[in-house]
Write a protein that holds these residues in place. Structure first.
Motif, PDB file in Angstrom:
ATOM      1  N   GLU A 173      -5.332   3.370  -5.755  1.00  0.00           N
ATOM      2  CA  GLU A 173      -4.994   1.955  -5.585  1.00  0.00           C
ATOM      3  C   GLU A 173      -6.173   1.064  -5.950  1.00  0.00           C
ATOM      4  O   GLU A 173      -6.001  -0.009  -6.541  1.00  0.00           O
ATOM      5  CB  GLU A 173      -4.533   1.704  -4.157  1.00  0.00           C
TER       6      GLU A 173
ATOM      7  N   ALA B 281      -6.370   1.575   1.500  1.00  0.00           N
ATOM      8  CA  ALA B 281      -6.121   1.949   0.110  1.00  0.00           C
ATOM      9  C   ALA B 281      -6.625   3.345  -0.216  1.00  0.00           C
ATOM     10  O   ALA B 281      -7.575   3.865   0.384  1.00  0.00           O
ATOM     11  CB  ALA B 281      -6.773   0.943  -0.830  1.00  0.00           C
TER      12      ALA B 281
ATOM     13  N   GLY C 166       0.814  -1.203   0.000  1.00  0.00           N
ATOM     14  CA  GLY C 166       0.000   0.000   0.000  1.00  0.00           C
ATOM     15  C   GLY C 166       0.846   1.251   0.000  1.00  0.00           C
ATOM     16  O   GLY C 166       1.925   1.286   0.592  1.00  0.00           O
ATOM     17  N   LYS C 167       0.343   2.296  -0.666  1.00  0.00           N
ATOM     18  CA  LYS C 167       1.113   3.528  -0.805  1.00  0.00           C
ATOM     19  C   LYS C 167       0.464   4.722  -0.119  1.00  0.00           C
ATOM     20  O   LYS C 167       0.957   5.833  -0.221  1.00  0.00           O
ATOM     21  CB  LYS C 167       1.322   3.831  -2.296  1.00  0.00           C
TER      22      LYS C 167
END
Length: 498
Positions: free
Chosen positions: A42, A38, A15-16
């Protein structure tokens, strides 16, 4: 600390967003892991992976898709112990309940293995001169499921197995409270032979939910959760042109007639009311004994039976149920118990303050039992979703049957009786979606269909069974003729009756 991220396009994806939710061990009250939440981008990436996989998967013949489902079922069964312990470690339910959670999901996977037959259309030969008509069921496209914390294996399987078997690709957004089993199921689906991108898991909160509901390439959404959120999901999803089924809350009633086998009814209801700490939408949290004698005997026996229940950690094989899922949920349940006291109901058993030696910070609640609950009480009107049984006394079957019929929820109910005629009439007339006759938790088998009425369900299609096939497919009807030779001036005429 262990971290749970996403499963997109056949692989683990970090995850970013930088946002995380805590995953607790309900037995100890401690944070054991964290889950990535998310972003909208994403989620969009998962949609692209599902879109890329769609043509090949939808074009795979149903028999080959069924073979993947057979292998998926085998792999889940082979990993049952691992999955059950993982599930219990995050949810808190005892191992036996976790295995039941997984098995009820596998029942629907098994049903989905029959998809070659289930997708067969209809055919009419000679609908007109030289004209035949036939229909076919085809996949919708990219679909999504939003699932609750209380059944982290069963409900993801209810949704994804049927959708994927029908040729759709799927994005699952599980509960952020216990996401590890859904992640593992996606890995097993890939191992079973489903192409990368067929089943994706995106973890998240409302940001992910709203991204699912608004994304133009997601064609259908299935949801299970509270009624207020279900109504929001249904309204938002349909406003964006999606097909939506949204299952909400429940307040299921068990009516005990004077001619019921009281010993059996008490044993059935104690399991239905307190099993899995009451965290089931098909739990039975309201008992309605008919007549004073029946009510007095029921309360006396139920009090004694509930006091025998052992509350323990989820790995205790002798425990009847374990902790609830979170500290917040424990506090909510306890607030409803206090509400019932304040409203004037008689608290026969008080489960608040239950503590387990060595696990004092765990989210444990003992069984609570109320007598003399009244229909106007807020604690009766709302869903408690915990180990709390409320007893409402009725004088007649008509008075008793009116309670579930008039309640805001209409998921299920049960009647305990030895009178076949009374049971038959009750089943036909009560205003709920699922009825049990001497069956306390009337969850239909996988080849029938699951769904409630009123504020327990939004949308007009139920889950799994034949209704599931209908929900996850669209029907196409073809009218064909093959004229021979020179047709000259003969024009096609729409067939008419007569």
């Amino acid at each position: 600390m262990r971290e749970v991220h996403h499963f997109i396009g056949g692989k683990a994806v970090t995850g970013k967003s930088g946002r995380f939710g805590d995953i607790y061990n309900p037995n100890t009250g401690e944070v054991q892991a964290r889950v990535a939440l998310a972003t909208q981008a994403e989620l969009a990436g998962a949609v692209e992976a599902a879109k890329a996989a769609l043509p090949g998967w939808a074009g795979t013949n149903p028999q080959r898709r069924a073979r993947v489902m057979f292998e998926f079922k085998r792999l889940v069964e082979a990993n049952m112990n691992e999955l059950a312990h993982l599930l219990s470690s995050e949810h808190g339910k005892v191992i036996a309940d976790s295995k039941g959670d997984i098995q009820r999901g596998l029942d629907v996977v098994e049903f989905a293995c029959g998809v070659p037959h289930l997708l067969k259309g209809e055919y009419t030969e000679g609908a007109g001169p030289g004209i035949d008509v036939f229909s076919m069921r085809q996949a919708l496209g990219v679909c999504a499921g939003i699932t609750p914390f209380n059944f982290p294996a069963m409900i993801p399987c209810w949704m994804s197995a049927v959708a994927v078997a029908c040729g759709n690709t799927f994005i699952l957004k599980p509960s952020e409270k216990d996401p590890s089993v859904p992640m593992r199921l996606a890995e097993l689906m890939l191992e079973a032979g489903a192409p990368a991108g067929v089943l994706n898991v995106v973890n998240g909160d409302k940001v992910a939910v709203d991204a699912i509901l608004s994304h133009p390439d997601i064609k259908a959404v299935s949801f299970v959760g509270s009624s207020d959120i279900a109504q929001y999901v249904y309204a938002t999803g349909t406003a964006h042109g999606k097909r939506v089924q949204a299952m909400g809350g429940a307040k299921n009633h068990g009516i005990i007639m004077p001619d019921a086998n009281m010993e059996q009814a008490v044993k059935d209801i104690v399991g239905a009311a307190y099993g899995s700490a009451g965290e089931r939408c098909m739990a039975l949290p309201v008992a309605v004994p008919v007549g004073k004698k029946t009510a007095d005997e029921f309360v006396e026996r139920m009090t004694a039976e509930a006091q025998k229940l052992k509350i323990g950690i989820s790995t205790d094989n002798d425990a009847h149920y374990g902790p609830v899922v979170s500290a917040q949920h424990k506090a909510k349940i306890e607030s409803y118990i206090q509400m019932g006291v304040d409203e004037g109901a008689k608290l026969v058993l008080d489960g608040r303050g239950h503590s387990l030696q060595g696990h004092e910070k765990g989210f444990f609640i003992g069984p609570s039992l109320f007598d003399h609950v009244k229909p106007g009480m807020k604690s009766y009107h709302e869903e408690i979703f915990g180990p709390v049984l409320q007893v409402i006394r009725a004088e007649t079957l008509e008075e008793a049957a009116a309670l579930p019929s008039n309640h805001q929820y209409g998921n299920g109910c049960a009647i305990f009786t030895s009178n076949g005629r009374a049971a038959r009439e009750f089943a036909a007339q009560v205003n709920v979606g699922m009825v049990g006759i001497n069956v306390p938790i009337p969850v239909p088998v996988a080849y029938h269909t699951f769904g409630g009425w009123k504020r327990s369900a939004f949308g007009d299609t139920n889950q799994h069974g034949p209704e599931g096939i209908k929900f996850w497919t669209k029907i196409k009807t073809v009218t064909q003729r093959w004229p021979e030779g020179d047709v000259g001036d003969q024009a096609f005429v729409i067939p008419t009756m007569g």
